[in-house]
Design a protein around this motif. Structure first.
Motif, PDB file in Angstrom:
ATOM      1  N   ALA A   1     -16.410 -15.079  -5.461  1.00 17.07           N
ATOM      2  CA  ALA A   1     -17.376 -14.797  -4.397  1.00 17.07           C
ATOM      3  C   ALA A   1     -18.737 -15.392  -4.730  1.00 17.07           C
ATOM      4  N   ASP A   2     -19.174 -15.228  -5.973  1.00 19.12           N
ATOM      5  CA  ASP A   2     -20.466 -15.771  -6.397  1.00 19.12           C
ATOM      6  C   ASP A   2     -20.465 -17.302  -6.294  1.00 19.12           C
ATOM      7  N   ARG A   3     -19.365 -17.907  -6.677  1.00 18.60           N
ATOM      8  CA  ARG A   3     -19.256 -19.367  -6.616  1.00 18.60           C
ATOM      9  C   ARG A   3     -19.339 -19.865  -5.177  1.00 18.60           C
ATOM     10  N   LEU A   4     -18.605 -19.235  -4.292  1.00 22.46           N
ATOM     11  CA  LEU A   4     -18.642 -19.623  -2.873  1.00 22.46           C
ATOM     12  C   LEU A   4     -20.032 -19.403  -2.295  1.00 22.46           C
ATOM     13  N   ASN A   5     -20.680 -18.312  -2.691  1.00 21.01           N
ATOM     14  CA  ASN A   5     -22.013 -18.014  -2.184  1.00 21.01           C
ATOM     15  C   ASN A   5     -23.018 -19.078  -2.618  1.00 21.01           C
ATOM     16  N   ARG A   6     -22.942 -19.481  -3.887  1.00 25.61           N
ATOM     17  CA  ARG A   6     -23.877 -20.511  -4.373  1.00 25.61           C
ATOM     18  C   ARG A   6     -23.662 -21.837  -3.650  1.00 25.61           C
ATOM     19  N   ILE A   7     -22.409 -22.217  -3.461  1.00 20.98           N
ATOM     20  CA  ILE A   7     -22.123 -23.497  -2.811  1.00 20.98           C
ATOM     21  C   ILE A   7     -22.529 -23.460  -1.339  1.00 20.98           C
ATOM     22  N   ALA A   8     -22.203 -22.378  -0.659  1.00 23.63           N
ATOM     23  CA  ALA A   8     -22.579 -22.254   0.755  1.00 23.63           C
ATOM     24  C   ALA A   8     -24.096 -22.292   0.913  1.00 23.63           C
ATOM     25  N   THR A   9     -24.798 -21.696  -0.034  1.00 23.44           N
ATOM     26  CA  THR A   9     -26.261 -21.734  -0.009  1.00 23.44           C
ATOM     27  C   THR A   9     -26.764 -23.150  -0.229  1.00 23.44           C
ATOM     28  N   ASP A  10     -26.186 -23.849  -1.204  1.00 25.21           N
ATOM     29  CA  ASP A  10     -26.580 -25.229  -1.485  1.00 25.21           C
ATOM     30  C   ASP A  10     -26.373 -26.131  -0.274  1.00 25.21           C
ATOM     31  N   LEU A  11     -25.284 -25.901   0.446  1.00 22.45           N
ATOM     32  CA  LEU A  11     -24.936 -26.758   1.584  1.00 22.45           C
ATOM     33  C   LEU A  11     -25.718 -26.390   2.846  1.00 22.45           C
ATOM     34  N   GLN A  12     -26.424 -25.273   2.786  1.00 21.79           N
ATOM     35  CA  GLN A  12     -27.222 -24.818   3.938  1.00 21.79           C
ATOM     36  C   GLN A  12     -26.371 -24.764   5.216  1.00 21.79           C
ATOM     37  N   ARG A  13     -25.233 -24.103   5.109  1.00 21.58           N
ATOM     38  CA  ARG A  13     -24.344 -23.945   6.266  1.00 21.58           C
ATOM     39  C   ARG A  13     -25.080 -23.236   7.392  1.00 21.58           C
ATOM     40  N   GLN A  14     -24.829 -23.677   8.621  1.00 18.28           N
ATOM     41  CA  GLN A  14     -25.485 -23.060   9.770  1.00 18.28           C
ATOM     42  C   GLN A  14     -25.023 -21.627   9.975  1.00 18.28           C
ATOM     43  N   GLN A  15     -23.781 -21.357   9.620  1.00 16.90           N
ATOM     44  CA  GLN A  15     -23.245 -20.005   9.739  1.00 16.90           C
ATOM     45  C   GLN A  15     -22.737 -19.544   8.386  1.00 16.90           C
ATOM     46  N   LYS A  16     -22.727 -18.247   8.198  1.00 16.29           N
ATOM     47  CA  LYS A  16     -22.166 -17.708   6.972  1.00 16.29           C
ATOM     48  C   LYS A  16     -20.686 -18.070   6.871  1.00 16.29           C
ATOM     49  N   LEU A  17     -20.219 -18.245   5.648  1.00 16.09           N
ATOM     50  CA  LEU A  17     -18.808 -18.518   5.427  1.00 16.09           C
ATOM     51  C   LEU A  17     -18.031 -17.212   5.455  1.00 16.09           C
ATOM     52  N   GLY A  18     -17.053 -17.149   6.327  1.00 18.91           N
ATOM     53  CA  GLY A  18     -16.215 -15.962   6.385  1.00 18.91           C
ATOM     54  C   GLY A  18     -15.318 -15.858   5.165  1.00 18.91           C
ATOM     55  N   VAL A  19     -15.176 -14.664   4.628  1.00 19.04           N
ATOM     56  CA  VAL A  19     -14.279 -14.436   3.502  1.00 19.04           C
ATOM     57  C   VAL A  19     -13.519 -13.135   3.726  1.00 19.04           C
ATOM     58  N   MET A  20     -12.324 -13.087   3.150  1.00 22.00           N
ATOM     59  CA  MET A  20     -11.544 -11.860   3.140  1.00 22.00           C
ATOM     60  C   MET A  20     -11.208 -11.507   1.698  1.00 22.00           C
ATOM     61  N   LEU A  21     -11.082 -10.221   1.438  1.00 21.15           N
ATOM     62  CA  LEU A  21     -10.628  -9.761   0.137  1.00 21.15           C
ATOM     63  C   LEU A  21      -9.114  -9.865   0.101  1.00 21.15           C
ATOM     64  N   GLN A  22      -8.578 -10.587  -0.880  1.00 16.04           N
ATOM     65  CA  GLN A  22      -7.133 -10.586  -1.052  1.00 16.04           C
ATOM     66  C   GLN A  22      -6.768  -9.423  -1.958  1.00 16.04           C
ATOM     67  N   VAL A  23      -5.926  -8.548  -1.443  1.00 16.32           N
ATOM     68  CA  VAL A  23      -5.523  -7.349  -2.179  1.00 16.32           C
ATOM     69  C   VAL A  23      -4.045  -7.462  -2.540  1.00 16.32           C
ATOM     70  N   ASN A  24      -3.732  -7.240  -3.792  1.00 13.47           N
ATOM     71  CA  ASN A  24      -2.349  -7.268  -4.259  1.00 13.47           C
ATOM     72  C   ASN A  24      -1.721  -5.910  -3.965  1.00 13.47           C
ATOM     73  N   THR A  25      -1.079  -5.803  -2.805  1.00 14.96           N
ATOM     74  CA  THR A  25      -0.541  -4.509  -2.377  1.00 14.96           C
ATOM     75  C   THR A  25       0.846  -4.228  -2.933  1.00 14.96           C
ATOM     76  N   SER A  26       1.489  -5.223  -3.539  1.00 15.09           N
ATOM     77  CA  SER A  26       2.842  -5.033  -4.061  1.00 15.09           C
ATOM     78  C   SER A  26       2.857  -4.715  -5.553  1.00 15.09           C
ATOM     79  N   GLY A  27       1.732  -4.975  -6.231  1.00 14.36           N
ATOM     80  CA  GLY A  27       1.674  -4.730  -7.658  1.00 14.36           C
ATOM     81  C   GLY A  27       2.406  -5.760  -8.493  1.00 14.36           C
ATOM     82  N   GLU A  28       2.858  -6.842  -7.857  1.00 21.77           N
ATOM     83  CA  GLU A  28       3.582  -7.886  -8.580  1.00 21.77           C
ATOM     84  C   GLU A  28       2.599  -8.731  -9.392  1.00 21.77           C
TER      85      GLU A  28
END
Length: 244
Positions: A116-143
């Motif tokens: 998340a920190d890495r994506l935030n720094r890069i998106a900031t550097d690129l001065q994206r017009q809109q925030k980059l959407g992100v989702m939390l990937q959750v390991n629901t199976s425990g595998e």
């Protein structure tokens, strides 16, 4: 450079896309919900021509699993496609992804504060017009073979993104499920519960956070259990060819 959809496919992709959309609508009606469901057409290993056919049929949301494949395809296709990255993203490939895909709408596989920190720094550097959407990937199976944060870590990661990553927009939560890429009801239930916990911790409505769950083999069940974002590939584009 652009591509054209191939007439040799006899519009098979467009027909399959229409059929999947109808099945999603039926599942929404069975669930009694009114919230719309996004269909992300997963095009990994498929040629740009197949994606163009789906685009010509009116579709705009596409998903890719591999950074290089997306970097190769995106320049060949219309600029208003909304790309969703749905594969495991290594931090050292994040910059090439964001720099090379102007239409990147969402990274659905954020599973650590480091990423998340890495994506935030890069998106900031690129001065994206809109925030980059992100989702939390959750390991629901425990595998152990599956990426994703543990269900108990979802709240902390969500709070980190909202509090420390101003260039990112927390769009929701995502899960893959079982080792064979199917999901059991308990996988879906787990993600629904995670979303409720995250929403409560952030002080927002659960409905304001998307649930990305359900693939070709189980998307109808996922929709019935609350999914707002399904990722369907082979049912639309046909079996994948991994030999190339």
């Amino acid at each position: 450079m652009s591509v054209q959809s191939s007439p040799a496919t006899d519009k098979a992709v467009a027909r399959a896309l229409k059929d999947v959309a109808a099945r999603i609508d039926s599942a929404v009606k069975r669930s009694g919900r009114t919230q719309p469901v996004r269909l992300v057409a997963v095009s990994k290993t498929k040629p740009a021509e197949a994606i163009q056919e789906a685009y010509d049929a009116g579709h705009r949301d596409f998903g890719e699993n591999y950074v290089q494949e997306l970097l190769d395809k995106a320049p060949l296709l219309p600029g208003d496609i909304r790309w969703h990255f749905i594969g495991h993203l290594q931090s050292n490939k994040a910059r090439s992804l964001l720099e090379g895909v102007a239409g990147l709408a969402c990274v659905q596989t954020v599973d650590s504060a480091k990423l998340a920190d890495r994506l935030n720094r890069i998106a900031t550097d690129l001065q994206r017009q809109q925030k980059l959407g992100v989702m939390l990937q959750v390991n629901t199976s425990g595998e152990e073979s599956k990426y994703g944060c543990a269900p108990g870590e979802a709240v902390g990661l969500a709070q980190h993104i909202v509090g420390a990553c101003p260039a990112l927009q927390l769009a929701g939560l995502m899960t893959i499920g079982m080792p064979d890429y199917s999901s059991r009801p308990e996988n879906f239930t787990c993600l629904v519960e995670c979303r409720a916990q995250v929403a409560a911790a952030l002080g927002v409505s659960a409905d304001s956070l998307e649930l990305s769950m359900g693939m070709s083999g189980d998307f109808e069940q996922a929709v019935e259990m609350g999914s707002t974002n399904v990722r369907v590939g082979s049912t639309i584009f046909g079996a994948r060819d991994y030999s190339k």
